[in-house]
Design an enzyme around this catalytic site. Structure first.
Site, PDB file in Angstrom:
ATOM      1  N   ASP A  82      37.286 110.590 -32.789  1.00 31.53           N
ATOM      2  CA  ASP A  82      36.515 110.489 -31.557  1.00 31.53           C
ATOM      3  C   ASP A  82      36.602 111.844 -30.845  1.00 31.53           C
ATOM      4  O   ASP A  82      37.490 112.646 -31.138  1.00 31.53           O
ATOM      5  CB  ASP A  82      37.110 109.368 -30.701  1.00 31.53           C
ATOM      6  CG  ASP A  82      36.517 109.292 -29.311  1.00 31.53           C
ATOM      7  OD1 ASP A  82      35.282 109.363 -29.188  1.00 31.53           O
ATOM      8  OD2 ASP A  82      37.293 109.176 -28.339  1.00 31.53           O
ATOM      9  N   ASP A  84      35.602 112.503 -26.909  1.00 34.49           N
ATOM     10  CA  ASP A  84      35.966 112.445 -25.491  1.00 34.49           C
ATOM     11  C   ASP A  84      37.326 111.797 -25.287  1.00 34.49           C
ATOM     12  O   ASP A  84      37.594 110.705 -25.805  1.00 34.49           O
ATOM     13  CB  ASP A  84      34.901 111.672 -24.707  1.00 34.49           C
ATOM     14  CG  ASP A  84      33.559 112.372 -24.719  1.00 34.49           C
ATOM     15  OD1 ASP A  84      33.297 113.164 -23.818  1.00 34.49           O
ATOM     16  OD2 ASP A  84      32.781 112.149 -25.676  1.00 34.49           O
ATOM     17  N   GLU A  91      35.808 113.364 -20.426  1.00 30.60           N
ATOM     18  CA  GLU A  91      34.655 112.553 -20.815  1.00 30.60           C
ATOM     19  C   GLU A  91      33.434 113.366 -20.403  1.00 30.60           C
ATOM     20  O   GLU A  91      33.194 113.587 -19.204  1.00 30.60           O
ATOM     21  CB  GLU A  91      34.661 111.202 -20.102  1.00 30.60           C
ATOM     22  CG  GLU A  91      35.811 110.285 -20.486  1.00 30.60           C
ATOM     23  CD  GLU A  91      35.620 109.608 -21.832  1.00 30.60           C
ATOM     24  OE1 GLU A  91      34.461 109.491 -22.287  1.00 30.60           O
ATOM     25  OE2 GLU A  91      36.635 109.204 -22.436  1.00 30.60           O
ATOM     26  N   ARG A 127      24.444 105.040 -17.428  1.00 33.56           N
ATOM     27  CA  ARG A 127      25.012 106.314 -16.984  1.00 33.56           C
ATOM     28  C   ARG A 127      24.051 107.479 -17.228  1.00 33.56           C
ATOM     29  O   ARG A 127      23.874 108.347 -16.369  1.00 33.56           O
ATOM     30  CB  ARG A 127      26.345 106.563 -17.693  1.00 33.56           C
ATOM     31  CG  ARG A 127      27.477 105.695 -17.198  1.00 33.56           C
ATOM     32  CD  ARG A 127      28.734 105.916 -18.009  1.00 33.56           C
ATOM     33  NE  ARG A 127      28.590 105.429 -19.377  1.00 33.56           N
ATOM     34  CZ  ARG A 127      29.405 105.721 -20.380  1.00 33.56           C
ATOM     35  NH1 ARG A 127      30.447 106.522 -20.165  1.00 33.56           N
ATOM     36  NH2 ARG A 127      29.214 105.220 -21.590  1.00 33.56           N
ATOM     37  N   SER A 171      31.161 110.598 -32.188  1.00 29.06           N
ATOM     38  CA  SER A 171      31.277 110.367 -30.756  1.00 29.06           C
ATOM     39  C   SER A 171      30.140 109.520 -30.217  1.00 29.06           C
ATOM     40  O   SER A 171      29.003 109.604 -30.693  1.00 29.06           O
ATOM     41  CB  SER A 171      31.282 111.730 -30.034  1.00 29.06           C
ATOM     42  OG  SER A 171      31.243 111.568 -28.639  1.00 29.06           O
ATOM     43  N   LYS A 216      30.302 104.323 -35.522  1.00 26.91           N
ATOM     44  CA  LYS A 216      31.544 104.946 -35.989  1.00 26.91           C
ATOM     45  C   LYS A 216      32.023 104.284 -37.279  1.00 26.91           C
ATOM     46  O   LYS A 216      32.544 104.951 -38.180  1.00 26.91           O
ATOM     47  CB  LYS A 216      32.604 104.883 -34.895  1.00 26.91           C
ATOM     48  CG  LYS A 216      32.194 105.648 -33.640  1.00 26.91           C
ATOM     49  CD  LYS A 216      33.335 105.825 -32.659  1.00 26.91           C
ATOM     50  CE  LYS A 216      32.898 106.666 -31.471  1.00 26.91           C
ATOM     51  NZ  LYS A 216      34.011 107.107 -30.622  1.00 26.91           N
ATOM     52  N   ASP A 239      40.486 106.536 -28.492  1.00 25.02           N
ATOM     53  CA  ASP A 239      41.179 106.006 -27.314  1.00 25.02           C
ATOM     54  C   ASP A 239      40.456 104.866 -26.628  1.00 25.02           C
ATOM     55  O   ASP A 239      41.030 104.199 -25.771  1.00 25.02           O
ATOM     56  CB  ASP A 239      41.381 107.119 -26.282  1.00 25.02           C
ATOM     57  CG  ASP A 239      40.081 107.502 -25.599  1.00 25.02           C
ATOM     58  OD1 ASP A 239      40.010 107.418 -24.358  1.00 25.02           O
ATOM     59  OD2 ASP A 239      39.120 107.877 -26.286  1.00 25.02           O
TER      60      ASP A 239
END
Length: 292
Positions: A82, A84, A91, A127, A171, A216, A239
């Site tokens: 990953d 970020d 991030e 977002r 990502s 992923k 994470d």
């Protein structure tokens, strides 16, 4: 045969010999091998200890990470990471949001999404929508001024690649960032979402399909198949909740400084060490690290 690895923050290096010896003796382990003085040590043992999570919890209070895993096959042939809050400290979307003046609102959504409280794709769409109208040139500004690498990342990628492993950066963020980060760290390839822009301004949308949790897993399947590797040959690190799919499928899935609700679903948790912990877990000593 199993191997127990104890490690701590390299900046502190407070792993005490007596602590390692007492655990080795309690579990009937073999000779202690120091992978890095005062920082990382390991020993082999015949069976998985029944009290390992109790011991793990006690060691966490001392700033020490503990991982017990099968000894066979722990050195991997592929790194799947990953970006970020894993390969970088930030991030990216939160940093862009700060520049757009909607930082606090976006950070709250990001935190909830990474904790598994929100649907990833819906949260990303919301977002990105808040970034509509932001000058595309701000991406370069954020890369130059706000993005910093997670400690140990260069050593991790360089060492594994020097030993013949493949490195892929996957990502739920954006290609505008993964392309640069992958280049700096030496990844073989990178996958992420593409921010859409028109006339030099972000449109508030991303190219479809959106790369989230399943993407992923798809990357894990596709890259291993292309390289002729097994999923057991992969060490993955992340994470957030959208990383759990690949962490569960990989031979070794590492929850790195992960959200508690994410870490509790993972067998391998690193809360104090940096990215070099992934090398120690594979049995590399610090003398074998490549600087990158």
């Amino acid at each position: 045969m199993y191997v127990a690895t104890l490690l701590t923050n390299p900046d502190v290096s407070n792993l005490d010999l007596s602590l390692v010896e007492s655990l080795r003796n309690a579990w009937g382990g073999d000779e202690i091998v120091w992978l890095s003085p005062d920082e990382a040590a390991e020993f082999h043992l015949n069976e998985m200890p029944g009290n390992r999570w109790d011991v793990w919890a006690d060691l966490q209070q001392m700033g020490v990470d503990l991982v017990v895993q099968p000894a066979e096959g722990r050195r991997k042939k592929m790194l799947l990471a990953d970006m970020d809050s894993t390969m970088i400290r930030q991030e990216c979307i939160d940093e862009l949001a700060d520049e757009a003046g909607v930082g606090e609102r976006v950070k709250d959504i990001t935190a909830r999404a990474m904790n598994g409280e929100l649907d990833f794709e819906g949260a990303l769409t919301e977002r990105v929508g808040l970034l509509k109208g932001l000058d595309e040139a701000v991406i370069g500004k954020v890369l130059d001024e706000r993005i910093t690498l997670m400690p140990g990342g260069k050593e991790l990628v360089a060492t594994m690649r020097q030993k013949g492993s493949y490195a892929a950066l996957v990502s739920g963020g954006f290609t505008a960032f993964t392309t640069k980060v992958a280049e700096v760290l030496g990844f073989d390839e990178n996958r992420a979402n593409t921010l859409l822009a028109q006339n030099g301004k972000l449109t508030g949308d991303v190219l479809r399909p959106i790369l989230g949790r399943q993407a992923k897993v798809d990357a894990l399947e596709q890259i291993t198949a292309r390289l002729g590797l097994r999923e057991e040959d992969v060490i993955a690190v992340g994470d957030g909740a959208n990383d759990l799919g690949m962490l569960h499928r990989a031979g070794t899935g590492v929850a790195l400084h992960a959200k508690p609700t994410v870490a509790e679903h993972c067998e391998v948790r690193v809360n104090h060490g940096d990215l070099t912990a992934l090398l120690y877990l594979q049995g590399y000593s610090r003398s074998e690290f490549v600087s990158g």
